[in-house]
Design a protein around this motif. Structure first.
Motif, PDB file in Angstrom:
ATOM      1  N   ALA A  74       0.837  -1.198   0.000  1.00 35.85           N
ATOM      2  CA  ALA A  74       0.000   0.000   0.000  1.00 35.85           C
ATOM      3  C   ALA A  74       0.875   1.253   0.000  1.00 35.85           C
ATOM      4  CB  ALA A  74      -0.930  -0.019   1.207  1.00 35.85           C
ATOM      5  N   GLY A  79      -3.623   1.083  -4.007  1.00 29.83           N
ATOM      6  CA  GLY A  79      -4.780   1.150  -3.124  1.00 29.83           C
ATOM      7  C   GLY A  79      -5.726   0.008  -3.442  1.00 29.83           C
ATOM      8  N   GLY A 100      -7.240   6.236   6.447  1.00 29.32           N
ATOM      9  CA  GLY A 100      -6.623   5.964   5.154  1.00 29.32           C
ATOM     10  C   GLY A 100      -5.557   6.979   4.758  1.00 29.32           C
ATOM     11  N   ARG A 146     -11.746   6.438   1.157  1.00 30.43           N
ATOM     12  CA  ARG A 146     -10.753   6.082   2.173  1.00 30.43           C
ATOM     13  C   ARG A 146      -9.454   5.624   1.516  1.00 30.43           C
ATOM     14  NH1 ARG A 146     -12.194   0.957   5.791  1.00 30.43           N
ATOM     15  NH2 ARG A 146     -11.963   0.039   3.729  1.00 30.43           N
ATOM     16  N   THR A 147      -9.581   4.806   0.461  1.00 30.05           N
ATOM     17  CA  THR A 147      -8.392   4.329  -0.241  1.00 30.05           C
ATOM     18  C   THR A 147      -7.665   5.484  -0.927  1.00 30.05           C
ATOM     19  OG1 THR A 147      -9.320   2.142  -0.539  1.00 30.05           O
ATOM     20  CG2 THR A 147      -7.598   2.797  -2.073  1.00 30.05           C
ATOM     21  N   GLY A 150      -4.926   7.633   0.681  1.00 29.11           N
ATOM     22  CA  GLY A 150      -3.539   7.173   0.671  1.00 29.11           C
ATOM     23  C   GLY A 150      -2.771   7.603  -0.568  1.00 29.11           C
TER      24      GLY A 150
ATOM     25  N   LEU B 186      -4.398  -0.262   3.885  1.00 28.11           N
ATOM     26  CA  LEU B 186      -4.340   1.200   3.771  1.00 28.11           C
ATOM     27  C   LEU B 186      -2.936   1.713   4.096  1.00 28.11           C
ATOM     28  CD1 LEU B 186      -7.761   2.020   5.442  1.00 28.11           C
ATOM     29  CD2 LEU B 186      -7.203   2.118   3.020  1.00 28.11           C
TER      30      LEU B 186
END
Lengths: 233, 609
Positions: A74, A79, A100, A146-147, A150, B186
Motif C-alpha cells: 500500500a 490502493g 486511510g 478512504r483508499t 492514501g 491502507l
C-alpha cells in the motif's frame, strides 16, 4: 507501471491462480471479467498481498512487490477497495478517511477530505455518521474515498458496482472517470453491473484461475464466441 | 448510619478506581490484539515491586511518589513492548487460546524471577507523612490517599478516552480493532500499532501496581490473584470496551464494599456471582458487542480414525502401562496413577474444547465436585469405593447438566469466563461451608479399601477407568454424535438448518465432559486420600487447559500426549529444581513457538509429510 508474470496463488492446498500474467500502462484502466469463482478477486488480493502469491513476479513501478506484506505494498502506491467494502463500522466517515490518510506522493495532487467530499457530495453530509449506519452505496463511496486518502497511483477496485442502485452506480462511474482524468491507474474486477468495461483501455477475461482472453472492449464486443464461452452464465 | 454509608461509598469508589487501573490495560489490549493476556496480573505485580524499589529510593514527598509511579509505568510499558515483540507477535495467527498458554507461561516465569530479584517476603511501602493522612468520618478514618485514587481513576479513564477518540493514533487503533487486514491494506504497519497498544496496556498495569502500594503490600501471589479480578471486570464490562470496564469497576467496587459490610461471608463469591449474573443476562457483558470475540483460527483440522501405526503405538503404550507395576517402584507408580487421572481429566476438557468448541477456564469445578462427591459419600455415607466413585461422577455430571443449560448459550471467551466464575463460586463454597467440606482443612481419610490390593490394585483400577473412559469419549467423537457436535461448532446455523439441535448437542457434550472430569476427580480423591478446595482452584483448571493445548486441540490423541508430557514434565521439574516455574514456563513457550498445533499435531504433520 504494473507487470504481472506467471502468478500462482493458493488457498491452503488448492491452487486458485494458474500462471496469471498481464501488464498495465501508467494512467490506464483495465477490467477483469469472468464468471463467479474465476479468480478475479484473488488476483486483486494477490496484488495487495492479502493472499501472498506462492510463485510468480509482480513488478510495480520497477520494484518487485510479490511477497511483501500488505502495508508495504500500500505504501508503494497501490490502493485496494475490497468487494465487501470493509469500512470501519464504528468509526465516523471523517475517521474512516483519517485512517486511510498517507503522505502526499510526488506528481499527484494530494487527496484531502474536502476534495473527496466534492467528488462524493453524499459523504460530505455524513461526516459524523458511523460508517456502520450508512447505506451500501454510501459505504462503497466511503471505501473508495478512504483508499484515495492514501494517494495511490494504482487503485484495485473489486466489484465496485455490485448491489448498487443505478443512481449510486452513476456516481461511482463518474468517480472512476475522474480518477482516470487525474492520471490514476485502475484495475477493476467486474461481474455484475457493467460500466467499467466501457471506459477500460484493456479487458482481461478470466476462467478457472487463468487469463483466457485479452483485448479491447470493442474487440470483445465483436468476439461473440468468446463472450459466449467465458461470460454467459 | 449516614457516616457508615458514606465510608462504604468512599471505600467502594477507591477500590473501583484501583480495579479500573488494573483492568483498563487488559481490555485495551484485548480490544485491539484479541489476546487473552494471562500475564496482565504479572505486569501489575511487577508494577508493585518495581514501584516499591523506585518509590523507596525517591524522596519521600508527593512529587517523589508521583515520579516513582510514573517511572514504574514507563518501565513496565517497556517490558510489555518487549514481551509483544519477542513472543506475542509470533502468535497472532496461532490457534485460539495459544496466546493464553504463552502468556500463562510468562506469568509463571515472572513469579519466579520476581522472587529471585526481590525475595519471597511481602513488601510494604513505609508510609511517609503525606500518605498517612486520613479523613475523619464519625469514628472511622478514611485514608486521604484513597481520595487521590478516587480522583485518579476517572482522570485516567478520561485521558484514555481522549487518546482513543481525538488522536490519529486512537483512530488507527480503533480501526485495527475492527479490521486489521483492511487497515494494513491502507498502508498502516499494524505490528507497531499492536506493540504500542501492548505497551500502553502494560504501562497501565504497572501504574496500577505502583499506585496500589500504599494500600496493599507487594506479594508474589498478586500476579495470579489480580489477573482473575481483571478478567472479571473486563468480561462484566464487555471485552474490549473501555467504558464497560469503567462501569464494571464501579459496580464491582461498590458491591464489594457494601457486600462485605453487610454479608461478610460473601467476600469470595460475590464478584463471581456478579459476573455470572451479568453474563446470563447480557452474554457480551454490559457494554460489549457481539463482534468482540477472540479471533478464530481458520478451518480446524480434520478428524480421521487412528492410523494402523497409531493403533499399534497405542497398544504398545497400553502394554507398557499394564507391565509398569511389575517394573516400577512405589513413587513412579503413584506418578503414573496421577498421570492416568490427568489423562481422563484432559480428555474430558478436550471433548468440550476441541470438537465442542467450548474452551473452559473452570474445568476444575467438575474435577473437584467429583472428588468432593466421592469423599462425602465415602466419609459421611460410608459408601464403598465403587459406589463413591459413581456418586462423584453423578454429582459432577448432574451439576454440569444444570449449569450447562445456561453456559452453552454463550461463546468464546465469555463462555470460558462463565465457567471460571462457576468454578470460583464452587471453590468459595468449599472454602466457606466448613461444616460440610471441611473448608481449607479439606476432607481426610479417603483411602481405597484393602480388598483392592494397595497401590498396585488402585493403579489397575485407575488404568481401567481412565484409559477406558478416555476411549469412550474418543469413541463418542467418531459416532454420529461427534460429527454433529463438530458440525455445530464449525457452522452452527447450517447445522441448525439441517435439523441438528445445536444447543442440546453442546449441552450433551458439556454434561458428558463434566461427568468424565468428575470420575477423574473421584479417583484422585482416593489416590491422594484427601480432598482440598485447591482441587477446584484456577490452578487445576489451567493444568487441564495446558495439557489439552500442549497436546493439540485439533487432534484426537492430543489429550493423551498432553497429559502424559505435562504430568511428566511437572513432576520431573518439581523434583529436579526449585526453579520449576521458570523452567516450566520456558518449556511451555518453547513448545508453543515450535509446535503451534500441539505435540500430537506436529507428530501428525510429520507423519503426513
Amino acid at each position: 507501471m504494473l507487470e504481472v508474470e506467471r502468478l500462482c496463488s493458493f488457498y491452503g492446498r488448492a491452487q486458485v491462480l494458474h500462471d496469471v500474467g498481464f501488464g498495465l500502462a501508467s494512467g490506464s484502466v483495465a477490467v477483469l471479467l469472468g464468471r463467479n469463482g474465476a479468480g478475479k478477486s484473488t488476483v486483486l488480493k494477490s496484488l495487495i498481498g492479502l493472499v501472498p502469491p506462492r510463485s510468480g513476479r509482480i513488478r510495480f513501478e520497477r520494484a518487485e512487490i510479490a511477497g511483501l506484506p500488505p502495508h508495504r505494498i500500500a505504501r508503494a502506491g497501490i490502493g485496494y477497495v475490497p468487494e465487501e467494502r470493509r469500512v470501519f463500522a464504528e468509526l465516523t466517515v471523517a475517521e474512516n478517511l483519517e485512517a486511510g490518510r498517507r503522505p502526499p506522493r510526488p506528481g499527484l495532487a494530494p487527496w484531502t477530505a474536502a476534495r473527496l467530499f466534492a467528488l462524493f457530495p453524499a459523504l460530505g453530509e455524513l461526516r459524523r455518521r458511523p460508517a456502520g449506519r450508512m447505506s451500501g452505496g454510501e459505504q462503497q463511496m466511503l471505501a473508495i474515498a478512504r483508499t484515495l486518502m492514501g494517494n495511490p497511483r494504482l487503485v484495485l477496485l473489486d466489484e465496485p458496482g455490485e448491489g448498487l442502485a443505478p443512481l449510486v452506480l452513476r456516481q461511482i462511474e463518474a468517480s472512476v472517470r475522474a480518477l482516470r482524468a487525474e492520471g490514476v491507474s485502475l484495475l477493476i474486477a467486474e461481474q455484475g453491473p457493467a460500466f467499467a468495461r466501457a471506459v477500460a483501455d484493456q479487458v482481461l477475461v478470466m476462467e478457472k484461475g487463468a487469463i483466457v482472453w485479452s483485448g479491447t472492449h470493442a474487440a470483445l464486443e465483436a468476439d461473440a464466441p468468446a463472450r459466449q464461452r467465458y461470460l454467459m452464465p | 448510619m449516614h457516616g457508615f454509608l458514606f465510608l462504604q461509598l468512599l471505600t467502594g469508589l477507591a477500590s473501583a478506581a484501583q480495579l479500573f487501573l488494573l483492568a483498563a490495560g487488559l481490555t485495551v489490549i484485548f480490544g485491539v490484539t484479541r489476546v487473552v493476556n494471562f500475564a496482565h496480573g504479572s505486569l501489575y505485580m511487577l508494577g508493585a515491586y518495581l514501584g516499591y524499589s523506585l518509590i523507596t529510593r525517591a524522596p519521600p514527598t508527593p512529587v517523589g511518589f508521583a515520579l516513582g509511579a510514573l517511572a514504574t509505568a514507563g518501565l513496565v510499558a517497556a517490558l510489555g513492548a518487549g514481551l509483544e515483540i519477542a513472543l506475542l507477535r509470533r502468535l497472532y495467527r496461532a490457534p485460539d487460546l495459544f496466546q493464553l498458554l504463552a502468556t500463562f507461561a510468562v506469568a509463571l516465569m515472572a513469579e519466579d524471577l520476581t522472587q529471585r530479584l526481590w525475595g519471597a517476603e511481602d513488601l510494604a511501602l513505609p508510609r511517609p507523612g503525606f500518605l498517612a493522612g486520613a479523613l475523619r468520618i464519625g469514628a472511622a478514618r478514611f485514608p486521604l490517599y484513597d481520595l487521590v485514587l478516587i480522583g485518579l481513576g476517572p482522570a485516567v479513564y478520561l485521558a484514555l478516552l481522549a487518546l482513543f477518540r481525538t488522536t490519529r493514533w486512537g483512530v488507527l487503533v480503533r480501526a485495527a480493532t475492527a479490521d486489521r487486514d483492511m487497515l494494513a491494506c491502507l498502508g498502516v504497519d499494524q505490528r507497531w500499532l499492536f506493540t504500542a497498544v501492548f505497551a500502553l496496556g502494560a504501562g497501565l498495569a504497572g501504574l496500577g501496581g505502583a499506585l496500589g502500594l500504599p494500600d496493599t503490600t507487594a506479594t508474589l501471589q498478586m500476579g495470579f490473584s489480580s489477573v482473575t479480578d481483571a478478567f472479571v471486570v473486563v468480561v462484566v464490562g464487555g471485552l474490549g470496551s473501555l467504558s464497560g470496564a469503567a462501569l464494571a469497576s464501579l459496580l464491582i467496587g461498590l458491591l464489594q464494599a457494601f457486600g462485605i459490610a453487610l454479608v461478610p461471608r460473601s467476600t469470595l463469591v460475590l464478584v463471581f456471582v456478579v459476573m455470572a449474573a451479568t453474563l446470563v443476562l447480557r452474554p457480551h457483558g454490559l457494554l460489549g458487542s457481539a463482534s468482540a470475540e477472540a479471533a478464530g483460527a481458520g478451518a480446524p483440522a480434520l478428524v480421521r480414525p487412528a492410523t494402523p501405526a497409531l493403533r499399534a503405538l497405542a497398544l504398545v503404550t497400553l502394554a507398557a502401562a499394564v507391565a509398569l507395576p511389575f517394573l516400577a517402584g512405589p513413587f513412579l507408580l503413584s506418578v503414573a496413577t496421577e498421570a492416568l487421572i490427568a489423562l481422563l481429566f484432559a480428555a474430558s476438557l478436550h471433548l468440550m474444547m476441541g470438537p465442542g468448541g467450548m474452551a473452559s477456564f473452570g474445568h476444575a469445578a467438575w474435577f473437584g465436585l467429583g472428588a468432593y462427591g466421592a469423599a462425602l459419600a465415602a466419609l459421611a455415607l460410608r459408601a464403598p469405593l465403587p459406589l463413591a466413585l459413581v456418586m462423584g461422577l453423578l454429582l459432577a455430571g448432574a451439576v454440569a447438566a444444570l449449569f450447562g443449560l445456561v453456559v452453552v448459550r454463550l461463546a468464546g471467551v465469555y463462555l470460558a469466563m462463565l465457567t471460571l466464575a462457576f468454578a470460583q463460586i464452587v471453590w468459595a463454597g468449599a472454602m466457606q461451608f466448613e461444616e460440610i467440606s471441611g473448608g481449607d482443612n479439606g476432607l481426610l481419610g479417603v483411602w481405597p479399601p484393602r480388598w483392592l490390593g494397595g497401590p498396585v490394585g488402585f493403579y489397575f483400577l485407575a488404568l481401567a477407568l481412565c484409559a477406558g473412559g478416555a476411549l469412550v469419549l474418543r469413541r463418542a467423537l467418531h459416532a454420529p454424535f461427534g460429527y454433529a457436535l463438530r458440525g455445530a461448532r464449525d457452522a452452527p446455523q447450517r447445522a441448525a438448518a439441517i435439523g441438528l439441535d445445536v444447543t442440546r448437542l453442546r449441552w450433551a457434550a458439556f454434561t458428558l465432559a463434566g461427568a468424565a472430569a468428575g470420575l477423574a476427580g473421584a479417583l484422585f480423591a482416593y489416590a491422594k486420600g484427601s480432598v482440598f478446595p485447591t482441587y477446584l482452584g484456577l490452578g487445576r483448571s489451567v493444568d487441564a487447559l495446558l495439557m489439552v493445548l500442549l497436546g493439540g486441540v485439533g487432534t484426537m490423541s492430543g489429550p493423551f500426549v498432553g497429559a502424559l508430557v505435562y504430568t511428566g514434565l511437572y513432576d520431573a521439574l518439581l523434583l529436579a529444581t526449585d526453579a520449576w516455574r521458570l523452567v516450566l514456563g520456558a518449556a511451555i513457550i518453547a513448545l508453543v513457538l515450535l509446535f503451534p498445533d500441539g505435540l500430537a499435531g506436529a507428530a501428525a504433520r510429520r507423519m503426513r509429510a
